[in-house]
Design a protein around this motif. Sequence first.
Motif, PDB file in Angstrom:
ATOM      1  N   ASP A  88       0.823  -1.212   0.000  1.00 23.92           N
ATOM      2  CA  ASP A  88       0.000   0.000   0.000  1.00 23.92           C
ATOM      3  C   ASP A  88       0.860   1.267   0.000  1.00 23.92           C
ATOM      4  N   GLU A  89       2.000   1.211   0.690  1.00 29.48           N
ATOM      5  CA  GLU A  89       2.852   2.391   0.830  1.00 29.48           C
ATOM      6  C   GLU A  89       3.595   2.721  -0.454  1.00 29.48           C
ATOM      7  N   PHE A  90       4.096   1.685  -1.187  1.00 28.42           N
ATOM      8  CA  PHE A  90       4.963   1.962  -2.330  1.00 28.42           C
ATOM      9  C   PHE A  90       4.278   1.800  -3.682  1.00 28.42           C
ATOM     10  N   ALA A  91       3.078   1.226  -3.701  1.00 25.80           N
ATOM     11  CA  ALA A  91       2.404   1.062  -4.993  1.00 25.80           C
ATOM     12  C   ALA A  91       2.183   2.402  -5.697  1.00 25.80           C
ATOM     13  N   PRO A  92       1.665   3.450  -5.034  1.00 32.01           N
ATOM     14  CA  PRO A  92       1.510   4.733  -5.730  1.00 32.01           C
ATOM     15  C   PRO A  92       2.820   5.329  -6.212  1.00 32.01           C
ATOM     16  N   ILE A  93       3.879   5.166  -5.420  1.00 35.36           N
ATOM     17  CA  ILE A  93       5.185   5.720  -5.809  1.00 35.36           C
ATOM     18  C   ILE A  93       5.690   5.025  -7.061  1.00 35.36           C
ATOM     19  N   ALA A  94       5.582   3.651  -7.086  1.00 31.96           N
ATOM     20  CA  ALA A  94       6.041   2.909  -8.255  1.00 31.96           C
ATOM     21  C   ALA A  94       5.212   3.266  -9.473  1.00 31.96           C
ATOM     22  N   ALA A  95       3.875   3.400  -9.297  1.00 28.07           N
ATOM     23  CA  ALA A  95       3.006   3.741 -10.423  1.00 28.07           C
ATOM     24  C   ALA A  95       3.354   5.117 -10.979  1.00 28.07           C
ATOM     25  N   ALA A  96       3.685   6.050 -10.102  1.00 34.52           N
ATOM     26  CA  ALA A  96       4.037   7.395 -10.559  1.00 34.52           C
ATOM     27  C   ALA A  96       5.299   7.378 -11.413  1.00 34.52           C
ATOM     28  N   ARG A  97       6.181   6.408 -11.205  1.00 36.02           N
ATOM     29  CA  ARG A  97       7.411   6.304 -11.992  1.00 36.02           C
ATOM     30  C   ARG A  97       7.254   5.348 -13.174  1.00 36.02           C
ATOM     31  N   GLY A  98       6.043   4.844 -13.380  1.00 35.07           N
ATOM     32  CA  GLY A  98       5.789   3.952 -14.507  1.00 35.07           C
ATOM     33  C   GLY A  98       6.315   2.551 -14.294  1.00 35.07           C
ATOM     34  N   LEU A  99       6.451   2.124 -13.045  1.00 40.23           N
ATOM     35  CA  LEU A  99       6.969   0.798 -12.728  1.00 40.23           C
ATOM     36  C   LEU A  99       5.845  -0.093 -12.209  1.00 40.23           C
ATOM     37  N   ARG A 100       6.018  -1.393 -12.371  1.00 43.13           N
ATOM     38  CA  ARG A 100       5.067  -2.352 -11.836  1.00 43.13           C
ATOM     39  C   ARG A 100       5.640  -2.953 -10.549  1.00 43.13           C
ATOM     40  N   LEU A 101       4.988  -2.709  -9.424  1.00 43.82           N
ATOM     41  CA  LEU A 101       5.428  -3.236  -8.137  1.00 43.82           C
ATOM     42  C   LEU A 101       4.603  -4.474  -7.808  1.00 43.82           C
ATOM     43  N   THR A 102       5.282  -5.596  -7.577  1.00 41.83           N
ATOM     44  CA  THR A 102       4.619  -6.847  -7.215  1.00 41.83           C
ATOM     45  C   THR A 102       5.144  -7.288  -5.855  1.00 41.83           C
ATOM     46  N   VAL A 103       4.226  -7.352  -4.890  1.00 45.44           N
ATOM     47  CA  VAL A 103       4.584  -7.837  -3.547  1.00 45.44           C
ATOM     48  C   VAL A 103       3.857  -9.158  -3.354  1.00 45.44           C
ATOM     49  N   LEU A 104       4.611 -10.271  -3.358  1.00 42.36           N
ATOM     50  CA  LEU A 104       4.006 -11.596  -3.246  1.00 42.36           C
ATOM     51  C   LEU A 104       3.562 -11.840  -1.810  1.00 42.36           C
ATOM     52  N   PRO A 105       2.359 -12.336  -1.602  1.00 44.17           N
ATOM     53  CA  PRO A 105       1.886 -12.589  -0.239  1.00 44.17           C
ATOM     54  C   PRO A 105       2.644 -13.763   0.394  1.00 44.17           C
ATOM     55  N   SER A 106       2.738 -13.735   1.699  1.00 41.85           N
ATOM     56  CA  SER A 106       3.401 -14.801   2.443  1.00 41.85           C
ATOM     57  C   SER A 106       2.721 -14.955   3.795  1.00 41.85           C
TER      58      SER A 106
END
Length: 733
Positions: A459-477
């Motif tokens: 939740d914290e880094f998804a907007p930041i990555a999207a703003a830079r045009g990157l795809r952030l994938t955090v796999l659940p564990s």
Amino acid sequence: MSLALIDPSDPPERQRDKLLEIVRALMARVERTTDDGGAAYAQFQRAAMLEDQVRERTADLQRTLELLNLSNERLAEATRAAEEARQNLANAIETVQEGFALFDADDVLVLCNSRFGMHMLDIQEHLKPGLSFGGYIDRVSRSRYLALPEAETPEDWAVRRKRRHYDRHSIFNVRLIWDRWLQVSEHRTADGGTVILQTDVTDLIRIERLERGKMLDDQARVIRATLDHINQGVCIFDAEGRLVGWNQRLGSLLAIPMNRFRLGVSFGYLLERFAHEISFGEGMDAAHLEAWVQARHERAPLSFELRRHDELILDVFAQEMPDRGFVMSFTDVTAERAAIEALSRANETLEARVMERTLELEDALGHAERANASRSRFVAAASHDLLQPLSAAKLFIATIGDEAVAPESREALTKAQKALDSVEGILGALLDISKLESGRAAVSIQPVRLDRLMAQLSDEFAPIAAARGLRLTVLPSSAVVASDPTYLRRILQNLIGNAIRYTAKGRVLVGARMTAGMVRLEVWDTGPGIAEADQEAIFKEFHRLDAPASPAEGMGLGLAIVERACGLLGHPLGLRSEIGRGTCFMLQVPRAESAPAPSVPDASAVRAQAKVAVQDKIAFLVENDDDLRQAMGLLLEKWGVSVLDAPSGEEALALIEEIGILPDFFLVDQQLGAGMTGVEFIRTMRDRHGPVPACIVTAARRPEVAALCAETGIRLIQKPIDARVLEEFLRAL
């Protein structure tokens, strides 16, 4: 009964004759006997049957006789063969050029050849089969041809010889008169017998003795040449302490003419003659040395120093030889001792210089440590002083609602908020690195659920990555690890933030791999990669690789904090990178037992619940910073809270006593100036009015402050104050 009349031991011919005689007697009896009832005929039948049996028995006996005759012929043939083999063996043994004898398992002589015992004519007539081994040895021991060793009797020799007989194999030499020698070889046979071989080795021993003499002469010449060419003085004494050898170097070292050395002179005489020219080193004197020479027990090697006047120093080594003699070597160590003395003087000078330099280094180290401590205190103090106005600025911005901002000013307000967040991040990094370097960081290892932590990071880094045009994938564990939740979150925040900052396109992947008893957390990116030469430098403070120079993008402290925090937690940190393809940071975290964790409500719901919960409540702010106190007041009033405030604890106590109103909760700064601290103020309030809700708001991040609040049961909020944290505290009311 007729069969019983036959003796089985009779020869077959005799048994046959008896059977025929019995048959004739029976037939005559039948002829004489008349019987009207037919008894005579029955007897005749029995006689006929008996005759048939006799005939069969006779045939069997005939075949047995033939077999017996055949066996006798074969036995006679075997006897002849054995006798022939025995004769051949005797002939073969007789042709052997050595003395040969065979004793059976009972130690009785079976046979021997004519050469056995030929060197002892007085025992040859007794060497016949049937002679016992003990008798043979007794006769040999008393033979006049045997040369017994000195001081040994025939009985002693016989006992020693019989003792050798118990060995399975033995070879030894026996000395005879006229300087003749026999080599005796004794071996056991498979059936327990004994074979003895006697070989005349007189010529071999004489040749060997001659060769040994030549070799000893050659060795003596070699030893003499060696002694004369070595750089040590050497003298050799026999078991009686008489001089038997020396070399020329000894005379030159002692400055003694060689004609003063002569064979047979005693050690005591030489010691007395040279006593006025030599002196002993520490721990040795003439009496001690003389006692060592005269000792009758085994002498340990002896080493001592000898001086001739003041111009020569000799290192003497004396050692006992196997024949109870001894050898002494003399080595000139005058130059070596002079060098040691010079080295000792140089060493003393060097030690003084090293001590002086050490003191200088200690002073420099003290200055450096004081400078480092001053820097840490400065960073902590500066960060604290900066956090106060930063908190005020953030709270002032938080009080500005969207409805009060013109559309054209909303972007500027958002940028201001981001700038303040960047300043807050930089100050937090400075404080973290300061605590980690000073060793004052305290950790609390506890079970941490990765599913909640991963969700928060996503939740914290998804907007930041999207703003830079990157795809952030955090796999659940679903794993639960043992770590400090605050530091583990900060480590992953820095790694993910770095990955997003350095990746121009592609994706960032965060996941966890299960291993034996461990969980490996990995952060992958598709950035430019890190060269192997730079992989160590990136963990240094303020070090950045091709990153934007704007402070908003960080100051190069993220990986330094990660490395120190991983070291503090004991989590191994790894790095794998390939230029042009990307980088992977990984850390190993031990697994822990699963533990339930409270659910985290939605942020908007929390904010709504907080506003409803504190509606018409009275808050008391105790804060010595006027701007921060005003900003907090405005924010609380915006949420519908009535606010009372005071700059110190003493003034707050006086105001409460004056108005006679007890507020619903307190927000108190820990550092209130020269007066009481925030915790002391809350304790005083609780002593007077019972338990009242209170929260300490402070920029001090020392572990002892957190421990004091936990001990007192007071909530702690760190500056700069996050409006969401303050909302959560109000909701808890």
